[in-house]
Write a protein that holds these residues in place. Sequence first.
Motif, PDB file in Angstrom:
ATOM      1  N   ASN A  83     -33.053  41.919  33.915  1.00  0.00           N
ATOM      2  CA  ASN A  83     -32.315  42.613  32.956  1.00  0.00           C
ATOM      3  C   ASN A  83     -30.377  41.683  33.502  1.00  0.00           C
ATOM      4  O   ASN A  83     -29.803  42.033  33.728  1.00  0.00           O
ATOM      5  CB  ASN A  83     -31.834  44.075  34.363  1.00  0.00           C
ATOM      6  CG  ASN A  83     -33.077  44.681  35.056  1.00  0.00           C
ATOM      7  OD1 ASN A  83     -34.093  44.737  33.193  1.00  0.00           O
ATOM      8  ND2 ASN A  83     -33.728  44.713  35.894  1.00  0.00           N
ATOM      9  N   LYS A  84     -30.973  40.365  32.658  1.00  0.00           N
ATOM     10  CA  LYS A  84     -30.371  39.783  32.562  1.00  0.00           C
ATOM     11  C   LYS A  84     -28.697  40.114  31.834  1.00  0.00           C
ATOM     12  O   LYS A  84     -29.230  40.500  30.794  1.00  0.00           O
ATOM     13  CB  LYS A  84     -30.397  38.132  32.067  1.00  0.00           C
ATOM     14  CG  LYS A  84     -29.545  37.115  32.002  1.00  0.00           C
ATOM     15  CD  LYS A  84     -28.949  37.305  33.217  1.00  0.00           C
ATOM     16  CE  LYS A  84     -27.831  35.583  33.333  1.00  0.00           C
ATOM     17  NZ  LYS A  84     -27.119  35.477  34.149  1.00  0.00           N
ATOM     18  N   GLU A  85     -27.729  40.180  31.932  1.00  0.00           N
ATOM     19  CA  GLU A  85     -26.638  40.886  31.349  1.00  0.00           C
ATOM     20  C   GLU A  85     -26.940  39.402  29.864  1.00  0.00           C
ATOM     21  O   GLU A  85     -27.159  38.482  29.635  1.00  0.00           O
ATOM     22  CB  GLU A  85     -24.882  40.362  31.950  1.00  0.00           C
ATOM     23  CG  GLU A  85     -25.539  41.406  32.686  1.00  0.00           C
ATOM     24  CD  GLU A  85     -23.733  41.665  33.227  1.00  0.00           C
ATOM     25  OE1 GLU A  85     -22.906  40.579  32.955  1.00  0.00           O
ATOM     26  OE2 GLU A  85     -23.387  42.331  34.374  1.00  0.00           O
ATOM     27  N   PRO A  86     -26.351  40.433  28.671  1.00  0.00           N
ATOM     28  CA  PRO A  86     -25.963  40.174  27.245  1.00  0.00           C
ATOM     29  C   PRO A  86     -24.573  38.487  27.951  1.00  0.00           C
ATOM     30  O   PRO A  86     -24.467  38.561  28.224  1.00  0.00           O
ATOM     31  CB  PRO A  86     -26.460  40.449  26.275  1.00  0.00           C
ATOM     32  CG  PRO A  86     -26.604  41.684  26.718  1.00  0.00           C
ATOM     33  CD  PRO A  86     -26.168  42.138  28.591  1.00  0.00           C
ATOM     34  N   ILE A  87     -25.176  37.546  27.049  1.00  0.00           N
ATOM     35  CA  ILE A  87     -24.071  36.618  26.953  1.00  0.00           C
ATOM     36  C   ILE A  87     -22.626  36.978  26.189  1.00  0.00           C
ATOM     37  O   ILE A  87     -22.589  38.050  24.999  1.00  0.00           O
ATOM     38  CB  ILE A  87     -24.236  35.263  26.224  1.00  0.00           C
ATOM     39  CG1 ILE A  87     -24.392  35.487  24.550  1.00  0.00           C
ATOM     40  CG2 ILE A  87     -25.666  35.024  26.811  1.00  0.00           C
ATOM     41  CD1 ILE A  87     -24.018  34.309  23.616  1.00  0.00           C
ATOM     42  N   LYS A  88     -21.968  36.996  26.389  1.00  0.00           N
ATOM     43  CA  LYS A  88     -20.278  36.989  25.917  1.00  0.00           C
ATOM     44  C   LYS A  88     -20.467  35.623  24.861  1.00  0.00           C
ATOM     45  O   LYS A  88     -20.018  34.627  24.955  1.00  0.00           O
ATOM     46  CB  LYS A  88     -19.346  37.057  26.751  1.00  0.00           C
ATOM     47  CG  LYS A  88     -19.593  38.586  27.500  1.00  0.00           C
ATOM     48  CD  LYS A  88     -18.926  38.135  28.748  1.00  0.00           C
ATOM     49  CE  LYS A  88     -18.993  39.461  30.216  1.00  0.00           C
ATOM     50  NZ  LYS A  88     -17.855  39.429  30.712  1.00  0.00           N
ATOM     51  N   THR A  89     -19.244  36.490  23.990  1.00  0.00           N
ATOM     52  CA  THR A  89     -18.584  35.133  23.065  1.00  0.00           C
ATOM     53  C   THR A  89     -17.179  34.695  23.464  1.00  0.00           C
ATOM     54  O   THR A  89     -17.111  35.230  24.718  1.00  0.00           O
ATOM     55  CB  THR A  89     -18.419  36.317  21.735  1.00  0.00           C
ATOM     56  OG1 THR A  89     -17.281  36.860  22.027  1.00  0.00           O
ATOM     57  CG2 THR A  89     -19.840  36.550  21.135  1.00  0.00           C
ATOM     58  N   PHE A  90     -17.224  34.059  23.289  1.00  0.00           N
ATOM     59  CA  PHE A  90     -16.177  33.132  23.406  1.00  0.00           C
ATOM     60  C   PHE A  90     -14.908  34.128  23.497  1.00  0.00           C
ATOM     61  O   PHE A  90     -14.176  34.061  24.410  1.00  0.00           O
ATOM     62  CB  PHE A  90     -15.486  31.451  23.050  1.00  0.00           C
ATOM     63  CG  PHE A  90     -14.728  31.029  23.276  1.00  0.00           C
ATOM     64  CD1 PHE A  90     -14.572  30.671  24.924  1.00  0.00           C
ATOM     65  CD2 PHE A  90     -13.394  30.738  22.081  1.00  0.00           C
ATOM     66  CE1 PHE A  90     -13.395  30.037  24.526  1.00  0.00           C
ATOM     67  CE2 PHE A  90     -12.366  29.643  22.595  1.00  0.00           C
ATOM     68  CZ  PHE A  90     -12.232  29.581  24.459  1.00  0.00           C
ATOM     69  N   ASP A  91     -14.713  34.397  22.191  1.00  0.00           N
ATOM     70  CA  ASP A  91     -13.956  35.089  22.237  1.00  0.00           C
ATOM     71  C   ASP A  91     -13.122  35.953  23.494  1.00  0.00           C
ATOM     72  O   ASP A  91     -11.966  36.949  23.964  1.00  0.00           O
ATOM     73  CB  ASP A  91     -13.080  36.079  20.866  1.00  0.00           C
ATOM     74  CG  ASP A  91     -12.689  34.908  19.829  1.00  0.00           C
ATOM     75  OD1 ASP A  91     -11.807  34.202  20.133  1.00  0.00           O
ATOM     76  OD2 ASP A  91     -12.557  35.751  18.600  1.00  0.00           O
TER      77      ASP A  91
END
Length: 205
Positions: A184-192
């Motif tokens: 259940n890994k959280e999605p990656i976040k964009t740099f912004d």
Amino acid sequence: MQKEINKESIVTIKIATPDDAEELQKIYKKYVKNTAITFEVAVPSVKEFRDRITNTLKTYPYLKAVYNDKIIGYCYASKFITRAACNWSVETSIYVDEDYKQLGVGSKLYDSLEKILKEQNITNLNACISYPKIEDEYLTKNSENFHEHMGFKRVGEFHNCAYKFNNWYNMIYMEKIIGDHENNKEPIKTFDEVREIVKEKYNIY
């Protein structure tokens, strides 16, 4: 000739912008023309560099090392594999002005890059490194040694996969795990999405 860094002056890590394209291209140009560290054989134009910076920053950090108002190195992350299941893995790249090597600039850049990528939920750093069968004037094992120093481990080697300066070169992959591989890994976040956190926690802006 290798330069000396005045201890009273500070090397600062900042976020690169498309306006830095010309300075970054000057650093990279020497790698293309004089080394097999990069397997590019034609120097990208300033416009191409600007586009690369712009496209990278849509998702990942692109950092520069600044000393006395001069850019002396840069690093960035990019997609490791384009398939969505590999979103938590990135490929890292770094280039330091040849006059400022072995002065800790590369370590400072990679330390900052890693901090930001952790904030983005990235778990795996992968480095694709040119590797000589026998060290020559165009390529040594310095890149492998640097990545080992930064905590990377070699995980694979491709043989005779690149031809430059009338020589065949190998390529090695090195990796560093910086996050947990839980379910259940959280999605990656964009740099912004993490830019303000990075500014507040690490003073990188």
